[in-house]
Scaffold this active site. Structure first.
Site, mmCIF file in Angstrom:
data_model
loop_
_atom_site.group_PDB
_atom_site.id
_atom_site.type_symbol
_atom_site.label_atom_id
_atom_site.label_comp_id
_atom_site.label_asym_id
_atom_site.label_seq_id
_atom_site.Cartn_x
_atom_site.Cartn_y
_atom_site.Cartn_z
ATOM 1 C CG HIS A 115 -0.206 0.122 2.533
ATOM 2 N ND1 HIS A 115 0.491 -0.939 3.073
ATOM 3 C CD2 HIS A 115 -0.059 1.143 3.417
ATOM 4 C CE1 HIS A 115 1.026 -0.581 4.225
ATOM 5 N NE2 HIS A 115 0.723 0.681 4.459
ATOM 6 C CG ASP A 117 1.573 5.167 4.745
ATOM 7 O OD1 ASP A 117 1.241 3.972 4.862
ATOM 8 O OD2 ASP A 117 2.642 5.637 5.200
ATOM 9 C CG HIS A 271 5.094 0.987 3.144
ATOM 10 N ND1 HIS A 271 4.500 2.146 2.684
ATOM 11 C CD2 HIS A 271 4.552 0.762 4.382
ATOM 12 C CE1 HIS A 271 3.651 2.600 3.579
ATOM 13 N NE2 HIS A 271 3.651 1.775 4.614
ATOM 14 N NE ARG A 286 2.059 6.572 8.948
ATOM 15 C CZ ARG A 286 1.021 5.897 8.464
ATOM 16 N NH1 ARG A 286 1.195 4.660 8.023
ATOM 17 N NH2 ARG A 286 -0.183 6.420 8.439
#
Length: 324
Positions: A115, A117, A271, A286
């Site tokens: 995907h 983000d 990623h 994150r």
């Protein structure tokens, strides 16, 4: 018997000498570099930060070891150098922060599907900064893929086809579609938390990077369908293009250590966090930097299809409590 050591000249060839203030070592042919001897902070001098950002744009994802001095506050302060930091639209942030935590011991902590983000909003994030807080003794690597290299590798006819396509992205996607082992706890978390408020955005399948001018494929698991096609047609074309993204030649794999930091250009990558570490603890945090709407090759911008009127942490916590 002695083992031959690589020559200094051979080892030096891995370093990208176009940067004066940084030691940047290439990790793979098309994506990824490690930056040596740099201590990240919100107070990095401008020259160093400018080179760091240039290295990110060039290599798509950069990695730094030994950043144990970073706490949540300094992590956010560093992220703010790239722009406005934002919380995840549907998942509660850590108390008093805008940090998105992925804890493998909880339902939503294993991002084991390809995907980009948060593409279920029109102005999806431009940069993500991930910090290794608790790293398993083995397993748990993350792989990134260059969506720029994937586009550039397409035959000309397939490029033209992709450039004319748009796709609907949503957080209410088929969670099980790309996973062979479905944990009921994780599925429940997805349904009750991640999809507590449904977003949909429509993006061009090929977009133009706003800073480099490169063209990149905009795909990943948030895609529900390609606009104007049947379900079967959409699935086939998605598979063809997505498989181009995740070719091994377009990827780099990072073996995490405690206190590592990965920074990626979310506009040029996908990623995948490899779920191969069993019940070992794994916690990463994150910081996400606000982006802008994607732009197609003919200049049209991504658009919102569905967006809740208000989404905030307290609303999400209430949904979780009601679902418990």
């Amino acid at each position: 018997m002695t083992t031959a050591q690589p020559s200094t000249a051979h080892a030096d060839a891995a370093f990208d000498t176009s940067f004066k203030n940084l030691r940047v070592r290439r990790l793979a042919g098309r994506i990824g570099a490690e930056i040596h001897d740099l201590k990240l902070s919100g107070s990095l001098d401008e020259a160093t930060f400018s080179e760091l950002y240039a290295a990110l744009l060039k290599h798509k994802v950069v990695f730094l070891r030994g950043q144990g001095h970073l706490d949540d506050a300094e992590h956010q302060a560093f992220g703010a150098r790239f722009g406005k930091t934002v919380a995840h639209p549907t998942v509660p942030a850590r108390e008093g922060t805008r940090i998105f935590e992925l804890d493998a011991s909880k339902g939503g902590g294993r991002a084991d599907s390809w995907h980009t983000d948060v593409t279920f909003i029109d102005a999806f994030p431009k940069v993500s900064i991930l910090r290794g807080v608790t790293i398993p003794a083995y397993g748990g690597d993350t792989v990134w893929a260059s969506t720029v290299a994937a586009y550039e590798g397409l035959p000309e006819d397939l490029k033209r086809l992709a450039e004319g396509l748009w796709a609907v992205h949503s957080n209410d996607y088929d969670y099980a579609a790309q996973r062979t082992d479905i944990d009921p706890t994780r599925l429940a978390h997805h349904q009750k938390v991640f999809v507590s408020s449904v977003f949909e955005a429509e993006h061009p399948v090929v977009h133009v990077h706003p800073e480099t001018g490169e063209r990149a494929l905009l795909l990943g698991h948030f895609i529900k369908r390609i606009s104007g096609l049947t379900t079967a047609e959409s699935a086939r074309i998605f598979e063809i293009l997505q498989n181009r993204v995740i070719r091994l030649e377009n990827t780099v794999r990072w073996n995490w250590r405690q206190d590592d930091v990965a920074i990626w250009d979310n506009r040029a990558t996908q990623h995948y966090a490899i779920n191969d570490y069993g019940d070992q603890p794994r916690v990463v945090r994150r910081v996400t930097v606000e982006g802008e709407a994607a732009v197609s090759v003919d200049g049209r911008k991504s658009r919102t299809r569905t967006r809740p009127e208000a989404v905030n942490d307290e609303q999400i916590r209430q949904v979780i409590a009601q679902s418990a």
